[in-house]
Enzyme design. Structure first.
Site, mmCIF file in Angstrom:
data_model
loop_
_atom_site.group_PDB
_atom_site.id
_atom_site.type_symbol
_atom_site.label_atom_id
_atom_site.label_comp_id
_atom_site.label_asym_id
_atom_site.label_seq_id
_atom_site.Cartn_x
_atom_site.Cartn_y
_atom_site.Cartn_z
ATOM 1 N N ARG A 102 0.849 -1.178 0.000
ATOM 2 C CA ARG A 102 0.000 0.000 0.000
ATOM 3 C C ARG A 102 0.896 1.244 0.000
ATOM 4 O O ARG A 102 1.936 1.265 0.655
ATOM 5 C CB ARG A 102 -0.837 -0.052 1.272
ATOM 6 N N LYS A 260 -9.231 -1.212 3.015
ATOM 7 C CA LYS A 260 -8.855 0.057 3.661
ATOM 8 C C LYS A 260 -9.681 1.213 3.124
ATOM 9 O O LYS A 260 -10.106 2.085 3.888
ATOM 10 C CB LYS A 260 -7.370 0.341 3.430
ATOM 11 N N HIS A 280 -9.457 0.066 12.670
ATOM 12 C CA HIS A 280 -8.433 -0.888 12.240
ATOM 13 C C HIS A 280 -8.131 -1.818 13.410
ATOM 14 O O HIS A 280 -7.128 -1.659 14.107
ATOM 15 C CB HIS A 280 -7.183 -0.093 11.826
ATOM 16 N N ASP A 327 -8.530 -7.722 11.140
ATOM 17 C CA ASP A 327 -8.053 -6.432 10.617
ATOM 18 C C ASP A 327 -8.999 -5.257 10.846
ATOM 19 O O ASP A 327 -8.542 -4.169 11.150
ATOM 20 C CB ASP A 327 -7.776 -6.567 9.114
HETATM 21 O O1 SAT Z 1 -2.279 -4.224 1.800
HETATM 22 S S1 SAT Z 1 -3.358 -4.063 2.789
HETATM 23 O O2 SAT Z 1 -3.638 -2.661 3.018
HETATM 24 O O3 SAT Z 1 -4.559 -4.699 2.297
HETATM 25 C C1 SAT Z 1 -2.940 -4.835 4.250
HETATM 26 C C2 SAT Z 1 -2.624 -3.990 5.392
HETATM 27 O O4 SAT Z 1 -1.815 -3.056 5.267
HETATM 28 O O5 SAT Z 1 -3.174 -4.256 6.484
HETATM 29 MN MN MN Z 2 -4.527 -3.821 8.207
#
Ligand code: SAT
Ligand code: MN
Length: 477
Positions: A102, A260, A280, A327
């Protein structure tokens, strides 16, 4: 404003191409008009994206096994994924080395006023809590990127529900993407397909537009195997219109827009309006030796061990942990004042390195079937390998690293990318909580906050009460 609700200028290279249904070979779609199954609002959204992005074909995803199998075959044929014959229905994707995580620096919240999106620091202080973009700048950025960006590709219409389909706490999104990898991953990470469209009917949805940002024809092995456009990557959110626009990256939270972008960023703005919380946080249930069960939520940054904690096997005799989510938590107070949480996701997108039979045997069992691995290493017998598996995987027959090169233990470089991931269905987790899909959510008795603070604070400390807890949580970095 409203980049998806008005026609954008596009490169003029002749008459607009007609949208053809996907040819019979890879994916069958019976109707001559692939958009006929869509509710009117969804259809409008798709038609505007087609005008803007100019895909060669449109495919509306039904979420079926047959559709998924066809997509996997198609990706295998172009070398985007390869099977891992050591397991049942597991696959390995290797991304472009420039598209492996990300990118928060290219992630923006678009509002009229900057202060609606990010704190404005004092003079000489650099803000670190998110990036803001004005609606005018977004329009310019979109006009610079999206026109014609899906040429030669298929636009997939991915209807998905965050939370169980039809549950009062759930929310629906439609992701339009030109990446089959995103479609297959969204099918694991969310409830995806035709049932979502039925439930949606005339209702509103979060509009998600994603493109890998590399129209065909492309040259070079990486562009064919993993098309992306790192120089132009942009992930933008328009809370006011519930829109997400993502360009240039196919990886994780950049492209699986339910996670996200929707469940946390757009979700928290919807939550603020509606009086709930999008966080989160993992959610787990703990049962003590006397049989009393409590649920807790826990907030750590990415890659700090939420997945491992959510799947904990207690060493204290008589305790049991069960997993609701690893998550994201959507939480609200019910009419009795009890804080209740649901996991809006349907799968785990966990960091692979460090996961082993010692650190997380439950995760190892979860990823043994129906899992898409990204950027892990591969053993000669078609299994996965990463740092942390040294003691349990025999590498003597040879290992191929995450970039497809031969790898030998002790070579210095890691075999798997440090942010390599598994993407596995939550329902496969051996300790998934019996209440994990409960419509009203599970009652939360405590919230843990954690992070990487090697010094300056005690390793573990406890708030005196909820008010003190709010102070401690707010004071964390
Ligand atoms: O790459 S993701 O954003 O889906 C995983 C994470 O950073 O928790
Ligand atoms: Mn995460």
């Amino acid at each position: 404003m409203g980049v998806l609700t008005q026609n954008m200028p596009h490169r003029d290279d002749g008459p607009t191409r007609l949208v053809r249904p996907v040819p019979a070979a890879p994916i069958q779609q019976s109707s001559a008009d692939p958009l006929a199954v869509l509710p009117a609002k969804v259809r409008q959204f798709v038609e505007r994206a087609v005008t803007l992005c100019q895909p060669d074909r449109v495919h509306v995803c039904d979420g079926s096994e047959a559709e998924n199998a066809a997509l996997l075959r198609q990706m295998q044929a172009v070398g985007m994924i390869e099977p891992l014959p050591k397991y049942d229905n597991c696959w390995l994707a290797r991304t472009d080395p420039a598209d492996v995580a990300r990118v928060e620096s290219k992630t923006f919240i678009v509002t009229e006023q900057k202060r609606e999106a990010v704190p404005i620091p004092g003079k000489g202080v650099r803000g670190t809590l998110g990036n803001w973009m004005s609606p005018e700048d977004l329009e310019e950025a979109v006009a610079d990127r999206f026109p014609g960006c899906m040429r030669g590709r298929t636009l997939y219409v991915v209807p998905f529900s965050m939370g169980p389909v039809g549950s009062p706490l759930s929310k629906i999104g439609i992701e339009l993407t030109d990446s089959p990898y995103v479609v297959a991953s969204m099918r694991i990470m969310t409830r995806m397909g035709g049932k979502v469209l039925e439930t949606l009917g005339d209702g509103d949805f979060v509009k998600c537009l994603h493109s890998v940002g590399l129209p065909e024809p492309v040259t070079g092995p990486s562009g064919i195997r993993w098309p992306c456009n790192p120089a132009k990557t942009l992930i933008a959110h328009v809370p006011e219109r519930r829109e997400i626009l993502s360009f240039g990256s196919g990886y994780g939270g950049n492209s699986l827009l339910g996670k996200k972008c929707f469940a946390l960023r757009i979700g928290s703005t919807i939550a603020r309006r509606e009086g709930w919380l999008a966080e989160h946080m993992l959610i787990l249930g703990i049962t003590n030796p006397a049989g009393h069960k409590r649920y807790i939520a826990a907030a750590f940054p990415s890659a700090c061990g939420k997945t491992n904690l959510a799947m904990l096997q207690p060493s204290l005799p008589g305790y049991k942990v069960e997993c609701v989510g690893d998550d994201i938590a959507w939480m609200r107070f019910d009419k009795n004042g009890v804080l209740r949480a649901i996991n809006p996701e349907n799968g785990f997108f966990g960091v692979a390195p460090g996961t082993s039979s010692t650190t997380n045997p439950v995760a190892m069992a979860t990823v043994a079937s129906n899992t898409i691995f990204t950027n892990v290493a591969r053993t000669a017998d078609g299994g996965v390998y990463w740092e942390g598996l040294e003691k349990e995987v025999d590498t003597s027959a040879g290992v191929t690293d995450w970039q497809g090169r031969p790898w030998t233990p002790g070579s210095g470089a890691p075999s798997a990318h440090p942010n390599s991931r598994f993407c596995a269905p939550a329902g496969q987790c051996p300790i998934i909580d019996p209440q994990w899909e409960s419509a009203e959510g599970v009652p939360i008795s405590a919230i843990l906050f954690g992070g990487r603070r090697p010094e300056g604070v005690p390793l573990v400390y406890e708030a005196f009460n909820w008010e003190h807890g709010v102070l401690l949580g707010a004071a964390m970095r």
